[in-house]
Design a protein around this motif. Structure first.
Motif, PDB file in Angstrom:
ATOM      1  N   GLN A   1     -18.832  -6.320  39.724  1.00  0.00           N
ATOM      2  CA  GLN A   1     -17.598  -6.662  39.006  1.00  0.00           C
ATOM      3  C   GLN A   1     -16.444  -5.722  39.363  1.00  0.00           C
ATOM      4  OE1 GLN A   1     -17.240  -9.216  36.727  1.00  0.00           O
ATOM      5  NE2 GLN A   1     -15.165  -8.741  36.167  1.00  0.00           N
ATOM      6  N   VAL A   2     -16.713  -4.434  39.353  1.00  0.00           N
ATOM      7  CA  VAL A   2     -15.641  -3.461  39.607  1.00  0.00           C
ATOM      8  C   VAL A   2     -15.061  -3.629  41.013  1.00  0.00           C
ATOM      9  CG1 VAL A   2     -15.107  -0.997  39.791  1.00  0.00           C
ATOM     10  CG2 VAL A   2     -16.414  -1.852  37.833  1.00  0.00           C
ATOM     11  N   PRO A   3     -15.887  -3.708  42.058  1.00  0.00           N
ATOM     12  CA  PRO A   3     -15.298  -3.937  43.391  1.00  0.00           C
ATOM     13  C   PRO A   3     -14.570  -5.279  43.496  1.00  0.00           C
ATOM     14  CG  PRO A   3     -17.554  -3.173  43.605  1.00  0.00           C
ATOM     15  CD  PRO A   3     -17.321  -3.436  42.154  1.00  0.00           C
ATOM     16  N   ALA A   4     -15.090  -6.298  42.824  1.00  0.00           N
ATOM     17  CA  ALA A   4     -14.421  -7.607  42.852  1.00  0.00           C
ATOM     18  C   ALA A   4     -12.999  -7.488  42.327  1.00  0.00           C
ATOM     19  CB  ALA A   4     -15.209  -8.629  42.026  1.00  0.00           C
ATOM     20  N   ASN A   5     -12.844  -6.811  41.202  1.00  0.00           N
ATOM     21  CA  ASN A   5     -11.513  -6.669  40.615  1.00  0.00           C
ATOM     22  C   ASN A   5     -10.611  -5.781  41.469  1.00  0.00           C
ATOM     23  OD1 ASN A   5     -11.897  -8.374  38.404  1.00  0.00           O
ATOM     24  ND2 ASN A   5     -12.855  -6.765  37.222  1.00  0.00           N
ATOM     25  N   ARG A   6     -11.163  -4.727  42.028  1.00  0.00           N
ATOM     26  CA  ARG A   6     -10.356  -3.840  42.880  1.00  0.00           C
ATOM     27  C   ARG A   6      -9.904  -4.569  44.142  1.00  0.00           C
ATOM     28  NH1 ARG A   6      -9.905   1.364  41.516  1.00  0.00           N
ATOM     29  NH2 ARG A   6      -9.453   2.025  43.640  1.00  0.00           N
ATOM     30  N   ILE A   7     -10.810  -5.304  44.762  1.00  0.00           N
ATOM     31  CA  ILE A   7     -10.480  -6.034  45.995  1.00  0.00           C
ATOM     32  C   ILE A   7      -9.501  -7.162  45.709  1.00  0.00           C
ATOM     33  CG2 ILE A   7     -11.446  -7.586  47.758  1.00  0.00           C
ATOM     34  CD1 ILE A   7     -14.032  -5.805  47.575  1.00  0.00           C
ATOM     35  N   GLY A   8      -9.705  -7.866  44.596  1.00  0.00           N
ATOM     36  CA  GLY A   8      -8.901  -9.046  44.299  1.00  0.00           C
ATOM     37  C   GLY A   8      -7.547  -8.778  43.690  1.00  0.00           C
ATOM     38  N   PHE A   9      -7.329  -7.576  43.133  1.00  0.00           N
ATOM     39  CA  PHE A   9      -6.092  -7.281  42.415  1.00  0.00           C
ATOM     40  C   PHE A   9      -4.922  -7.143  43.381  1.00  0.00           C
ATOM     41  CE2 PHE A   9      -3.573  -4.007  39.850  1.00  0.00           C
ATOM     42  CZ  PHE A   9      -2.944  -4.977  39.079  1.00  0.00           C
ATOM     43  N   GLU A  10      -3.828  -7.816  43.064  1.00  0.00           N
ATOM     44  CA  GLU A  10      -2.675  -7.869  43.962  1.00  0.00           C
ATOM     45  C   GLU A  10      -2.069  -6.495  44.254  1.00  0.00           C
ATOM     46  OE1 GLU A  10       0.029 -10.601  42.125  1.00  0.00           O
ATOM     47  OE2 GLU A  10       0.361  -9.336  40.384  1.00  0.00           O
ATOM     48  N   GLU A  11      -2.145  -5.572  43.314  1.00  0.00           N
ATOM     49  CA  GLU A  11      -1.589  -4.240  43.567  1.00  0.00           C
ATOM     50  C   GLU A  11      -2.471  -3.402  44.495  1.00  0.00           C
ATOM     51  OE1 GLU A  11      -0.213  -2.125  40.119  1.00  0.00           O
ATOM     52  OE2 GLU A  11       0.810  -3.897  39.332  1.00  0.00           O
ATOM     53  N   ASN A  12      -3.661  -3.905  44.775  1.00  0.00           N
ATOM     54  CA  ASN A  12      -4.543  -3.273  45.757  1.00  0.00           C
ATOM     55  C   ASN A  12      -4.598  -4.086  47.050  1.00  0.00           C
ATOM     56  OD1 ASN A  12      -5.197  -1.231  43.965  1.00  0.00           O
ATOM     57  ND2 ASN A  12      -7.018  -2.261  43.219  1.00  0.00           N
ATOM     58  N   GLY A  13      -3.671  -5.000  47.212  1.00  0.00           N
ATOM     59  CA  GLY A  13      -3.633  -5.832  48.413  1.00  0.00           C
ATOM     60  C   GLY A  13      -4.364  -7.153  48.285  1.00  0.00           C
ATOM     61  N   GLY A  14      -4.888  -7.440  47.104  1.00  0.00           N
ATOM     62  CA  GLY A  14      -5.590  -8.704  46.888  1.00  0.00           C
ATOM     63  C   GLY A  14      -4.637  -9.811  46.494  1.00  0.00           C
ATOM     64  N   PRO A  15      -5.156 -11.003  46.349  1.00  0.00           N
ATOM     65  CA  PRO A  15      -4.296 -12.163  46.065  1.00  0.00           C
ATOM     66  C   PRO A  15      -4.070 -12.473  44.590  1.00  0.00           C
ATOM     67  CG  PRO A  15      -6.488 -12.917  46.631  1.00  0.00           C
ATOM     68  CD  PRO A  15      -6.501 -11.407  46.736  1.00  0.00           C
ATOM     69  N   PHE A  16      -4.718 -11.745  43.641  1.00  0.00           N
ATOM     70  CA  PHE A  16      -4.718 -12.173  42.249  1.00  0.00           C
ATOM     71  C   PHE A  16      -4.054 -11.161  41.311  1.00  0.00           C
ATOM     72  CE2 PHE A  16      -8.799 -13.845  44.049  1.00  0.00           C
ATOM     73  CZ  PHE A  16      -8.385 -15.167  44.159  1.00  0.00           C
ATOM     74  N   SER A  17      -3.337 -11.689  40.315  1.00  0.00           N
ATOM     75  CA  SER A  17      -2.808 -10.856  39.228  1.00  0.00           C
ATOM     76  C   SER A  17      -3.949 -10.577  38.244  1.00  0.00           C
ATOM     77  CB  SER A  17      -1.673 -11.584  38.505  1.00  0.00           C
ATOM     78  OG  SER A  17      -2.195 -12.677  37.751  1.00  0.00           O
TER      79      SER A  17
END
Length: 123
Positions: free
Chosen positions: A56-72
């Motif tokens: 879960q934690v890596p999913a959120n880190r990878i996916g979060f837009e402020e970390n370069g991911g596509p999702f808010s």
């Protein structure tokens, strides 16, 4: 690539979550598991929940837009909730075999799809 990876990690995380939260209700049918007291069941569930967080934690880190991911954050949460219900439903119907999928479940899932649409819509 970050979007699909996020979805995959969230799905794996939710498999562990489902078994940590609800699996013990079914695994009592196993001889060794049925002998565990509440504390033992909690410890087994915590062990499973550890792996939930490992994904879960890596999913959120990878996916979060402020970390370069596509999702808010809102999008990540709604995605996680939809995945949770899909994984839970599949496990309940096909693994635990305790319930049947009925029209009201499908109607509720349709409303969740509507929620995803509203959250992802650029207004």
């Amino acid at each position: 690539m970050k979007g699909p990876l996020t979805l995959l990690l969230l799905t794996v995380s939710n498999l562990f979550m489902t078994f940590a939260w609800y699996g013990h209700l079914q695994f009592k049918k196993l001889a060794w598991f049925s002998k565990l007291g509440l504390v033992g069941i909690i410890l087994v569930s915590w062990g499973l929940a550890f792996f939930e967080y490992v994904f879960q934690v890596p999913a959120n880190r990878i996916g979060f837009e402020e970390n370069g991911g596509p999702f808010s954050l809102f999008q990540l949460k709604v995605i996680q909730e939809v995945i949770t219900l899909v994984v839970f439903t599949l496990c309940t119907v096909f693994v635990f075999k305790t319930d049947q999928l009925k029209w009201n479940h499908l109607a509720g899932f349709g409303l969740l799809v509507a929620a995803v649409f509203v959250i992802f819509k650029k207004w």
